[in-house]
Design an enzyme around this catalytic site. Sequence first.
Site, PDB file in Angstrom:
ATOM      1  N   HIS B 244       0.817  -1.215   0.000  1.00 49.86           N
ATOM      2  CA  HIS B 244       0.000   0.000   0.000  1.00 49.86           C
ATOM      3  C   HIS B 244       0.854   1.269   0.000  1.00 49.86           C
ATOM      4  O   HIS B 244       1.884   1.328   0.643  1.00 49.86           O
ATOM      5  CB  HIS B 244      -0.915   0.005   1.219  1.00 49.86           C
ATOM      6  N   ASN B 245       0.401   2.245  -0.747  1.00 45.54           N
ATOM      7  CA  ASN B 245       1.002   3.590  -0.758  1.00 45.54           C
ATOM      8  C   ASN B 245       2.414   3.643  -1.336  1.00 45.54           C
ATOM      9  O   ASN B 245       3.106   4.651  -1.183  1.00 45.54           O
ATOM     10  CB  ASN B 245       1.031   4.195   0.655  1.00 45.54           C
TER      11      ASN B 245
END
Lengths: 351, 351, 351
Positions: B244-245
């Site tokens: 994620h991210n």
Amino acid sequence: MEFTINQIAAMLSGEVRGDGQEKINMLAKIQDAKKGQLAFLSNPKYEQYIYTTQATAVIVKKDFVPRKEVSSSLILVDDPYSSFTALLEEYHKMVSFQKTGIEQPSYVGEGTTIGQNIYRGAFSYIGSGVRIGDNVKIHPHAYIGDNAVIGNDTIIHPGVKIYADTRIGNNCVIHAGTVIGSDGFGFAPQENGTYKTIPQLGNVIIEDNVSIGANTVIDCATMFGDATLIRQGVKLDNLIQIAHNVEIGKNTVIAAQAGISGSTKIGENCIFAGQVGIAGHLVIANNTGIGAQAGIPKSITEEGQRLIGYPAIDLKEYFRSYAVFKRLPDLNNRLRDLEKKVAGQDLPAGA
Amino acid sequence: MEFTINQIAAMLSGEVRGDGQEKINMLAKIQDAKKGQLAFLSNPKYEQYIYTTQATAVIVKKDFVPRKEVSSSLILVDDPYSSFTALLEEYHKMVSFQKTGIEQPSYVGEGTTIGQNIYRGAFSYIGSGVRIGDNVKIHPHAYIGDNAVIGNDTIIHPGVKIYADTRIGNNCVIHAGTVIGSDGFGFAPQENGTYKTIPQLGNVIIEDNVSIGANTVIDCATMFGDATLIRQGVKLDNLIQIAHNVEIGKNTVIAAQAGISGSTKIGENCIFAGQVGIAGHLVIANNTGIGAQAGIPKSITEEGQRLIGYPAIDLKEYFRSYAVFKRLPDLNNRLRDLEKKVAGQDLPAGA
Amino acid sequence: MEFTINQIAAMLSGEVRGDGQEKINMLAKIQDAKKGQLAFLSNPKYEQYIYTTQATAVIVKKDFVPRKEVSSSLILVDDPYSSFTALLEEYHKMVSFQKTGIEQPSYVGEGTTIGQNIYRGAFSYIGSGVRIGDNVKIHPHAYIGDNAVIGNDTIIHPGVKIYADTRIGNNCVIHAGTVIGSDGFGFAPQENGTYKTIPQLGNVIIEDNVSIGANTVIDCATMFGDATLIRQGVKLDNLIQIAHNVEIGKNTVIAAQAGISGSTKIGENCIFAGQVGIAGHLVIANNTGIGAQAGIPKSITEEGQRLIGYPAIDLKEYFRSYAVFKRLPDLNNRLRDLEKKVAGQDLPAGA
């Protein structure tokens, strides 16, 4: 599936003590077995369980003499362990090949030929010009691209994706989610920093008796007429990466999450442990054993080595060096002490 | 697909010697080519094959003068190798975009708009509110969640799973079994030892000209309005983990089974080899090269480094240290010998 | 989904300043929020944004006194950060369980029972004799084999493949492409170099509150009546390999691309970083922490250790040794210098 004790005894060339008409529908361990199940007693230390088991029947050695009352029927054989193992194998085969017929909706393209005694699960997709042998089991959500060829007695588990032009032999098993024939990872760097895709036009050939685990990926070869090649009897575990133009030799076994880079040729009867990585364009000799997480940046020319580490070296040497590695701060201190001592003896110069 | 020799010569601005009306349906290497196929001769050491090949036509250099009889037609060009490569690319593109139309059953939700010249394979699933550009190929068993956006000329191979709200650019290729937009791995430890799920509400944005291999996973960003970001021209191989991210900079290339942990920002034009691991919340400079299986626990601030090992250090330093590592037991023995010697010289004290 | 400001204030036991009838349809960060969205202000350094945000409403601390005009409505609460987090969780749950009903075509075998408030996506496949609880969400292309059992409130994402006889508890989430119950990697070497498949007849049991990422694989146990066991509260990331007969203890967390070999028993509350590898037939103590890419070849009996390297050792010791490893060529030179010096002092003997 249900068999009578007599039927099972006949398969095992065994003799029945008790009611041979009773029915068996499952195999189980003697300590867990319930009514309707068949267990075995081989190791004498489990003998206690034969007097309490609820198994409908127990396979025992020919010369077994119960010391108390046994409520199960008995099947007397020469070697209970191998009889039971044979039944397990037979059972596994029956379960694996049990499904037949066609579930709907499923899709078959034009010009595709499919053999006898097939299973085609719902939502399975078979493209055009495909040839599929007898006794093949194609589970739900499997995808078989155009012009692929699949031999007899091969099992394609749910959600396997087989790209166009792939060839798979007889008696293969491919587990769920595995991808065969995706594009090799080939990109040519351009002057402006971007990459141009190198067309991947070859295919994958998988010979007979190959087993492939779940969510593994095997890329196709780059050039027309070339193939990524998995030789007969190879066993691949889950989540393995096999890059374009790799060849894996006969009866080589590779554990989960290992990766083989492009154009490398692996010998026969090798054993690679989990998470091993092998660089591209190498040749690895027959009977090479590679320990978990090892990395191989160079070809291995001598057969029968056992290697570990990155870059991998002889297993025993690695562990001897690693034993010293763990004491390196101490080694460093001892070296510094010696330097001081020697400098002290050697008064005028100093270090 | 079938072209006449004249048509191919026209594409290549080449000149024909022989029957320009003959038909070509395949490209092949000169040593393997058969009737109906087109080969090329560039490297003079393959010249022998032009006198025996069964190729219907061969692309040769303008100034090529045969020393014996050649039965194939010839196409004379400036640079046979790059002409052939251009044909391979053209062929690959045609094959990749060949499928058109809609196979049934396939599923499309409400409020979804789909461009021209589409392929939608059987059992493909497109949710509600999705926007799909022109010339997009959505193969069987692909899943495209609600409100996703897919640009023009993008190919989604069989069984790709794209979660809701994902955005994918133009000219992308995503291979079979890859998952885009699954939840980031976020769990908050509680006092009783259990974990609470941190809601994952962001999405994934993939820019133009990105290629992604098979069975790779890209997680969505945690927070609304944030995205895991794959910049234009990035090439990702098979079985890669992008948490994620993460942001991957323009034209970065990552080989199979590498993993990038959450919130790490990778620079442009990096090259990571297979099975590399990069910790979370780092920044990796542009043009960083990371060797196979290396682990990166800290940010890399200086551009253009070549790193390996765990924790990764300069490639050459690592190999120099590793050369000594292999002799550590010997080093240890030499140190012990010296200690004895020095202790002997230094009689009263001892070690 | 749309709520009035009053409704949200009621959920949070907060007080409204402004028009409580206005509608909110999304959560956002205060600096990004648009009309119709709800933001929060907790950290005073973001206060500037409350005077410019387009958010329809902002959650603020009870005692917040604006220094300029604020155009958004306000919801006054004790702790804006935890109120917003609670809303995020609530929102995530609603989104996750939003889909209901049955999309067609989908497949359900005979003798299968399915609870209330279910979602069954198009092209989902549920075999025969399956039992599925209430509020279960089975997304498109999911496959659930015969006689599997799935508890309440469990989400099966697109393309998950669950083999026959698998048991999954309540409140579990399984992400796209994950395979559960594939055959363990068991092959018995034969004298002629080939391998015989060892039948894999056990299953997988997953307890309550387990989360599993995308494209992970969990193999079934080998023997009838045995299970590969994932205990309650376990969190597994993407692309993980869990081999046959493994047991993962309560609340253990494993990051992406880690692999656990056959028959290993992992304790409770362990944390394993990415790409960790653990050998087979081991026991790993509770609360063990294993660093990225570490390899564990032996059981860990002492609880609470932090380990890294291959074979893994104490984290601090590893880094101390590695610091010296990086200077090994220098160490080697210093040792050689000393040897010369000592040999010089020790004139007659030499080294």
